[in-house]
Design a protein around this motif. Structure first.
Motif, mmCIF file in Angstrom:
data_model
loop_
_atom_site.group_PDB
_atom_site.id
_atom_site.type_symbol
_atom_site.label_atom_id
_atom_site.label_comp_id
_atom_site.label_asym_id
_atom_site.label_seq_id
_atom_site.Cartn_x
_atom_site.Cartn_y
_atom_site.Cartn_z
ATOM 1 N N UNK A 4 1.029 -1.070 0.553
ATOM 2 C CA UNK A 4 -0.229 0.472 0.233
ATOM 3 C C UNK A 4 1.060 1.480 -0.368
ATOM 4 N N UNK A 5 0.641 2.348 -0.908
ATOM 5 C CA UNK A 5 1.554 3.527 -1.378
ATOM 6 C C UNK A 5 0.643 4.206 -1.107
ATOM 7 N N UNK A 6 1.092 5.210 -0.186
ATOM 8 C CA UNK A 6 0.438 6.100 0.844
ATOM 9 C C UNK A 6 1.489 7.922 0.265
ATOM 10 N N UNK A 7 0.369 9.187 0.037
ATOM 11 C CA UNK A 7 1.310 10.140 -0.014
ATOM 12 C C UNK A 7 -0.068 11.119 0.943
ATOM 13 N N UNK A 8 0.698 11.953 2.363
ATOM 14 C CA UNK A 8 -0.132 12.529 2.814
ATOM 15 C C UNK A 8 0.675 14.061 3.083
ATOM 16 N N UNK A 9 -0.458 15.014 2.380
ATOM 17 C CA UNK A 9 0.345 15.823 2.004
ATOM 18 C C UNK A 9 -0.279 17.459 3.463
ATOM 19 N N UNK A 10 0.246 18.314 3.880
ATOM 20 C CA UNK A 10 0.130 19.013 5.223
ATOM 21 C C UNK A 10 0.384 20.454 4.518
ATOM 22 N N UNK A 11 -0.149 20.989 5.314
ATOM 23 C CA UNK A 11 0.064 22.495 4.972
ATOM 24 C C UNK A 11 -0.129 23.854 6.129
ATOM 25 N N UNK A 19 7.516 24.864 14.088
ATOM 26 C CA UNK A 19 6.612 23.815 15.162
ATOM 27 C C UNK A 19 6.301 22.819 14.298
ATOM 28 N N UNK A 20 4.854 23.129 12.879
ATOM 29 C CA UNK A 20 5.226 22.230 12.658
ATOM 30 C C UNK A 20 5.493 20.384 11.952
ATOM 31 N N UNK A 50 4.524 23.957 2.886
ATOM 32 C CA UNK A 50 4.123 22.062 2.859
ATOM 33 C C UNK A 50 4.811 20.879 2.994
ATOM 34 N N UNK A 51 4.066 19.484 3.818
ATOM 35 C CA UNK A 51 5.154 19.246 4.511
ATOM 36 C C UNK A 51 4.876 17.931 3.614
ATOM 37 N N UNK A 86 -7.082 21.358 6.204
ATOM 38 C CA UNK A 86 -7.206 19.337 6.476
ATOM 39 C C UNK A 86 -5.801 18.247 5.969
ATOM 40 N N UNK A 87 -5.063 17.638 6.348
ATOM 41 C CA UNK A 87 -4.237 16.874 5.763
ATOM 42 C C UNK A 87 -4.799 16.333 4.871
#
Length: 98
Positions: A4-11, A19-20, A50-51, A86-87
């Protein structure tokens, strides 16, 4: 079972980038130690706000267990006020190019 391949983008919210990043970094060793975790890498955009987590799991069941883990719940709580939105999580299928 299929990987299972996943990307999660957090801004990050403006001014919350450092801090993030600090909170996101905290969870990496715990996640990498989880059963079924093949890859868990954090990236930061050139803009710095963006992470991206790039993840590979042995199976969907391993990913589900990861999502229910205490350290992920703690990370979600610690980062909620630092995020601009939201992520965005996406699941991917490998494409055999051979």
């Amino acid at each position: 079972m299929a990987k299972t391949y996943v990307t999660a983008v957090i801004m990050a919210k403006d001014g919350c980038e450092a801090a993030l990043e600090k909170e996101l970094r905290k969870v990496i060793p715990e996640v990498r130690a989880e059963a079924g975790c093949l890859r868990y890498d954090l990236h930061r955009s050139g803009y710095g706000n963006t992470f991206l987590f790039y993840e590979i799991w042995e199976s969907p069941a391993h990913l589900e267990a990861h999502g229910r883990s205490a350290h992920m719940a703690a990370m979600r709580e610690a980062t909620a006020d630092l995020q601009a939105c939201p992520t965005e999580v996406n699941l991917w299928d490998a494409v055999d190019a051979a």
